[in-house]
Each structure stands twice: as C-alpha cells, then as structure tokens.
Design a protein around this motif. Sequence first.
Motif, PDB file in Angstrom:
ATOM      1  N   VAL A  51     -22.397  55.535  -8.296  1.00 60.24           N
ATOM      2  CA  VAL A  51     -22.638  53.992  -8.652  1.00 60.24           C
ATOM      3  C   VAL A  51     -22.644  53.673  -9.116  1.00 60.24           C
ATOM      4  O   VAL A  51     -23.172  53.621 -10.113  1.00 60.24           O
ATOM      5  CB  VAL A  51     -23.643  54.012  -7.538  1.00 60.24           C
ATOM      6  CG1 VAL A  51     -24.093  52.784  -7.410  1.00 60.24           C
ATOM      7  CG2 VAL A  51     -24.549  54.817  -6.026  1.00 60.24           C
ATOM      8  N   SER A  52     -22.209  52.348  -9.876  1.00 57.24           N
ATOM      9  CA  SER A  52     -21.309  52.243 -11.123  1.00 57.24           C
ATOM     10  C   SER A  52     -20.873  50.254 -10.366  1.00 57.24           C
ATOM     11  O   SER A  52     -19.962  50.272 -10.252  1.00 57.24           O
ATOM     12  CB  SER A  52     -20.683  52.939 -11.879  1.00 57.24           C
ATOM     13  OG  SER A  52     -20.439  51.922 -13.238  1.00 57.24           O
ATOM     14  N   GLU A  53     -21.281  49.306 -11.253  1.00 61.50           N
ATOM     15  CA  GLU A  53     -21.073  48.545 -11.577  1.00 61.50           C
ATOM     16  C   GLU A  53     -19.807  48.445 -12.329  1.00 61.50           C
ATOM     17  O   GLU A  53     -18.967  46.979 -11.083  1.00 61.50           O
ATOM     18  CB  GLU A  53     -22.131  47.139 -12.094  1.00 61.50           C
ATOM     19  CG  GLU A  53     -21.854  47.375 -13.674  1.00 61.50           C
ATOM     20  CD  GLU A  53     -23.215  46.897 -14.488  1.00 61.50           C
ATOM     21  OE1 GLU A  53     -23.217  46.656 -15.863  1.00 61.50           O
ATOM     22  OE2 GLU A  53     -23.563  46.596 -13.644  1.00 61.50           O
ATOM     23  N   ALA A  54     -19.298  48.689 -12.454  1.00 66.20           N
ATOM     24  CA  ALA A  54     -17.827  48.992 -13.217  1.00 66.20           C
ATOM     25  C   ALA A  54     -16.772  49.309 -11.834  1.00 66.20           C
ATOM     26  O   ALA A  54     -15.384  49.170 -12.599  1.00 66.20           O
ATOM     27  CB  ALA A  54     -17.639  50.434 -14.256  1.00 66.20           C
ATOM     28  N   PHE A  55     -17.123  49.859 -10.833  1.00 61.60           N
ATOM     29  CA  PHE A  55     -16.125  49.382 -10.041  1.00 61.60           C
ATOM     30  C   PHE A  55     -16.245  48.332  -9.080  1.00 61.60           C
ATOM     31  O   PHE A  55     -14.916  48.081  -8.220  1.00 61.60           O
ATOM     32  CB  PHE A  55     -16.440  51.029  -9.047  1.00 61.60           C
ATOM     33  CG  PHE A  55     -17.123  52.158  -8.915  1.00 61.60           C
ATOM     34  CD1 PHE A  55     -15.760  52.534 -10.597  1.00 61.60           C
ATOM     35  CD2 PHE A  55     -17.965  52.606  -9.077  1.00 61.60           C
ATOM     36  CE1 PHE A  55     -15.960  53.846 -10.874  1.00 61.60           C
ATOM     37  CE2 PHE A  55     -17.821  54.125  -9.936  1.00 61.60           C
ATOM     38  CZ  PHE A  55     -16.391  54.443 -10.092  1.00 61.60           C
ATOM     39  N   GLU A  56     -16.429  47.922  -9.522  1.00 69.58           N
ATOM     40  CA  GLU A  56     -16.735  46.106  -9.007  1.00 69.58           C
ATOM     41  C   GLU A  56     -14.682  45.621  -8.466  1.00 69.58           C
ATOM     42  O   GLU A  56     -14.204  45.808  -9.977  1.00 69.58           O
ATOM     43  CB  GLU A  56     -17.247  44.857  -9.284  1.00 69.58           C
ATOM     44  CG  GLU A  56     -19.003  45.230  -9.049  1.00 69.58           C
ATOM     45  CD  GLU A  56     -19.210  45.008  -8.435  1.00 69.58           C
ATOM     46  OE1 GLU A  56     -18.951  44.247  -7.319  1.00 69.58           O
ATOM     47  OE2 GLU A  56     -20.607  45.030  -7.656  1.00 69.58           O
ATOM     48  N   GLY A  57     -14.403  45.518  -7.549  1.00 64.03           N
ATOM     49  CA  GLY A  57     -13.143  44.448  -7.340  1.00 64.03           C
ATOM     50  C   GLY A  57     -11.865  45.326  -7.514  1.00 64.03           C
ATOM     51  O   GLY A  57     -10.927  45.128  -7.566  1.00 64.03           O
ATOM     52  N   LEU A  58     -12.698  46.796  -7.897  1.00 66.04           N
ATOM     53  CA  LEU A  58     -11.614  48.270  -7.690  1.00 66.04           C
ATOM     54  C   LEU A  58     -11.634  48.465  -6.250  1.00 66.04           C
ATOM     55  O   LEU A  58     -12.138  49.183  -5.522  1.00 66.04           O
ATOM     56  CB  LEU A  58     -11.653  48.997  -8.805  1.00 66.04           C
ATOM     57  CG  LEU A  58     -11.737  49.245 -10.054  1.00 66.04           C
ATOM     58  CD1 LEU A  58     -12.539  50.180 -10.878  1.00 66.04           C
ATOM     59  CD2 LEU A  58     -10.329  48.392 -10.212  1.00 66.04           C
ATOM     60  N   SER A  59     -10.434  48.774  -5.947  1.00 66.29           N
ATOM     61  CA  SER A  59     -10.127  49.864  -4.395  1.00 66.29           C
ATOM     62  C   SER A  59     -10.703  51.035  -5.053  1.00 66.29           C
ATOM     63  O   SER A  59     -10.939  51.847  -5.482  1.00 66.29           O
ATOM     64  CB  SER A  59      -8.755  50.073  -4.311  1.00 66.29           C
ATOM     65  OG  SER A  59      -8.054  50.752  -5.240  1.00 66.29           O
ATOM     66  N   THR A  60     -11.158  52.060  -3.548  1.00 63.44           N
ATOM     67  CA  THR A  60     -11.185  53.112  -3.375  1.00 63.44           C
ATOM     68  C   THR A  60     -10.037  54.009  -4.570  1.00 63.44           C
ATOM     69  O   THR A  60     -10.770  55.094  -5.764  1.00 63.44           O
ATOM     70  CB  THR A  60     -11.388  53.750  -2.340  1.00 63.44           C
ATOM     71  OG1 THR A  60     -12.426  52.555  -1.172  1.00 63.44           O
ATOM     72  CG2 THR A  60     -12.051  55.194  -2.114  1.00 63.44           C
ATOM     73  N   LEU A  61      -9.014  54.125  -3.855  1.00 64.67           N
ATOM     74  CA  LEU A  61      -7.945  54.473  -4.604  1.00 64.67           C
ATOM     75  C   LEU A  61      -8.153  54.586  -6.217  1.00 64.67           C
ATOM     76  O   LEU A  61      -8.016  55.398  -6.662  1.00 64.67           O
ATOM     77  CB  LEU A  61      -6.942  54.132  -4.544  1.00 64.67           C
ATOM     78  CG  LEU A  61      -5.604  55.070  -4.807  1.00 64.67           C
ATOM     79  CD1 LEU A  61      -5.436  56.921  -5.125  1.00 64.67           C
ATOM     80  CD2 LEU A  61      -3.946  54.668  -4.341  1.00 64.67           C
ATOM     81  N   LYS A  62      -8.240  53.678  -6.985  1.00 62.67           N
ATOM     82  CA  LYS A  62      -8.175  53.181  -8.378  1.00 62.67           C
ATOM     83  C   LYS A  62      -9.526  53.046  -9.015  1.00 62.67           C
ATOM     84  O   LYS A  62      -9.384  54.431  -9.918  1.00 62.67           O
ATOM     85  CB  LYS A  62      -8.383  51.938  -8.845  1.00 62.67           C
ATOM     86  CG  LYS A  62      -6.767  51.148  -8.324  1.00 62.67           C
ATOM     87  CD  LYS A  62      -6.707  49.777  -8.848  1.00 62.67           C
ATOM     88  CE  LYS A  62      -5.585  48.967  -8.812  1.00 62.67           C
ATOM     89  NZ  LYS A  62      -5.421  47.480  -8.925  1.00 62.67           N
ATOM     90  N   LYS A  63     -11.210  53.555  -8.200  1.00 63.92           N
ATOM     91  CA  LYS A  63     -12.598  53.912  -8.724  1.00 63.92           C
ATOM     92  C   LYS A  63     -11.416  55.868  -8.580  1.00 63.92           C
ATOM     93  O   LYS A  63     -12.369  56.328  -9.298  1.00 63.92           O
ATOM     94  CB  LYS A  63     -13.236  53.679  -7.531  1.00 63.92           C
ATOM     95  CG  LYS A  63     -13.838  52.498  -7.685  1.00 63.92           C
ATOM     96  CD  LYS A  63     -14.664  52.216  -6.942  1.00 63.92           C
ATOM     97  CE  LYS A  63     -14.420  51.898  -5.154  1.00 63.92           C
ATOM     98  NZ  LYS A  63     -15.323  51.532  -4.031  1.00 63.92           N
TER      99      LYS A  63
END
Length: 87
Positions: free
Chosen positions: A39-51
Amino acid sequence: MPVNTNDLEAAIRNAFPVDHLEITDQSSGCGESYSIVLVSEAFEGLSTLKKHRLINELLKAEIAQMHAFSQKTFTPIQYQAHLAKSR
C-alpha cells in the motif's frame, strides 16, 4: 542464491513511501515463491497494470531468481475499501 524477505523489503521501502507492506514466503523458506501486499500513496492515479509494472521493474533481479511472484498493490484508499469488503 535464494531471495530473502529482508532484501525484498529493503528494495521496496527504498523505492516507495510505504503505508503497509506484507511479504509472504510461500516456498517454506527456500526463497523461490513470494507474494506481497503493498500500500503506497505513490500508486495514486495509476492503473493496476502500471503499479505491477513498477514493482516488476524494481524487483527484476529478484523475480528472475524466483519460481513464482504475486503482488497486490493498493493506494491507501483502495486498501481501506479492500479491508472493508473482506470483513
């Protein structure tokens, strides 16, 4: 050389702001199969694939030494919704 939990954790924590991290060795200690929940705030706005691509690129060398690797990646809001849903 087998991958260990400490190396995975250090790599992830050095690359991302971590709100929650679970690393599970699913290979009974031999280091060939891991799953993570990150869990990270760095993932805001990213799709699952991009994460997942971010994690795969970060851990490329470690994953190459494993038989299996699975990941679940969430933003803090997504993780709270996931927890509420699983209760």
